[in-house]
Scaffold this motif. Structure first.
Motif, short mmCIF file in Angstrom:
data_model
loop_
_atom_site.label_atom_id
_atom_site.label_comp_id
_atom_site.label_asym_id
_atom_site.label_seq_id
_atom_site.Cartn_x
_atom_site.Cartn_y
_atom_site.Cartn_z
N ARG A 259 -9.65 -0.90 12.91
CA ARG A 259 -9.55 -1.98 13.90
C ARG A 259 -10.52 -3.14 13.59
O ARG A 259 -10.11 -4.30 13.52
N THR B 42 -5.90 -0.05 3.14
CA THR B 42 -5.82 -0.02 4.60
C THR B 42 -4.82 -1.05 5.11
O THR B 42 -3.97 -0.75 5.96
N TYR C 205 -1.32 0.11 4.16
CA TYR C 205 -0.86 1.25 4.95
C TYR C 205 -0.37 0.79 6.33
O TYR C 205 0.76 1.12 6.74
N PHE C 206 -1.17 0.02 7.03
CA PHE C 206 -0.77 -0.38 8.39
C PHE C 206 0.37 -1.40 8.37
O PHE C 206 1.19 -1.43 9.28
N ARG D 295 -8.24 7.02 12.23
CA ARG D 295 -7.97 6.04 11.17
C ARG D 295 -7.69 4.67 11.78
O ARG D 295 -8.14 3.64 11.26
N LEU D 296 -6.99 4.66 12.89
CA LEU D 296 -6.69 3.41 13.58
C LEU D 296 -7.97 2.75 14.08
O LEU D 296 -8.18 1.54 13.90
N LEU E 156 3.81 0.50 8.17
CA LEU E 156 4.29 1.31 9.28
C LEU E 156 5.39 0.57 10.05
O LEU E 156 5.20 -0.58 10.45
#
Length: 258
Positions: free
Chosen positions: A199, A170, A173-174, A194-195, A177
């Motif tokens: 969070r 996770t 991945y973020f 997913r966001l 971006l």
């Protein structure tokens, strides 16, 4: 079978310690909550009647607290922890304490949702026989929880996937971006889900999950395994990966499920 009547929770003012203390009390146990600063001089007298001593402390303080608590335990007291990793904490408890040790991991947080199954993994350790395990099982079950038996190794391998790898992928991945892209303008419902899911993990529990990943001896192994599959995706083997990923739902598909 002897029943557990007196329980000490070390870390009793923490969120998990408070939650467990309330549940154990409602089930009829006498609960003693201890927290920092620990009353070192009075521990032997305070812990004398205790059948079950539960370590509900952060993994960062675990070794120090074990060394303080163990000399005050009466012979036969069952020493239990609730850490999210099991191999290293149980090695520490078994080395420090000659009595029965049972590792546990409540697979839920301090504020479980209504109707959520409250499952607890149990790992019998040094000098813990079937009777000791039954006593620990009875405490959790009488408090509205379900239990199952596992080994420290199996537990940590599973948690390396469910907690460690989930956090690592996770974060990766973020982090990957591109910030220069206006991604919110293009966000689909699945991306928003997913966001939203990430969070709390990243903003509120990031240090916790980072620590869990680092303290689990199998996290690196699972990351390397994941990397090998990521290399397959980079090589364009997406159909192969999708077929492999479907193992999770294979039984449903074969039975005509969704």
């Amino acid at each position: 079978m002897k029943s557990v009547k007196n329980i000490a929770i070390i870390g009793g003012q923490g969120r998990m310690g408070r939650m467990l203390g309330k549940r154990f009390s409602r089930a009829g146990a006498q609960v003693l909550g201890l927290d920092q600063p620990l009353p070192v001089k009075d521990l032997e007298s305070l812990l004398a009647p205790v059948d079950l001593a539960v370590l509900a402390v952060p993994i960062s303080a675990f070794t120090k607290v074990v060394d303080i608590i163990v000399p005050g335990l009466a012979p036969g007291t069952i020493l239990v922890d609730i850490c999210s990793v099991k191999v290293l904490p149980m090695m520490k408890m078994e080395k420090a304490y000659p009595g029965p040790v049972v590792g546990t991991h409540p697979l839920f947080g301090p504020e479980p949702e209504a109707g959520e199954k409250l499952r607890v993994a149990l790992c019998p350790g040094g000098n813990a026989d079937a009777g000791h395990l039954s006593m620990v099982e009875a405490v959790f079950r009488s408090s509205g929880m379900e239990t199952f038996k596992t080994t420290p190794r199996e537990h940590d391998q599973a948690m390396a996937c469910i907690q460690g790898l989930n956090f690592v992928t996770t974060v990766s991945y973020f982090a990957s971006l591109p910030p220069e892209l206006d991604l919110e303008r293009f966000a689909t419902p699945s991306f928003k889900r997913r966001l939203d899911s990430a969070r709390k993990m990243l903003n509120e529990d990031g240090l916790l999950f980072s620590s869990l990943a680092e303290d689990n001896p199998y996290t690196g192994q699972m990351i390397r395994r994941f990397k090998s599959f990521l290399n397959l995706s980079a090589a364009g083997e997406l159909e192969l990966l999708q077929d492999k990923a479907l193992w999770w739902w294979r039984d449903e598909t074969e039975k005509g499920g969704p």
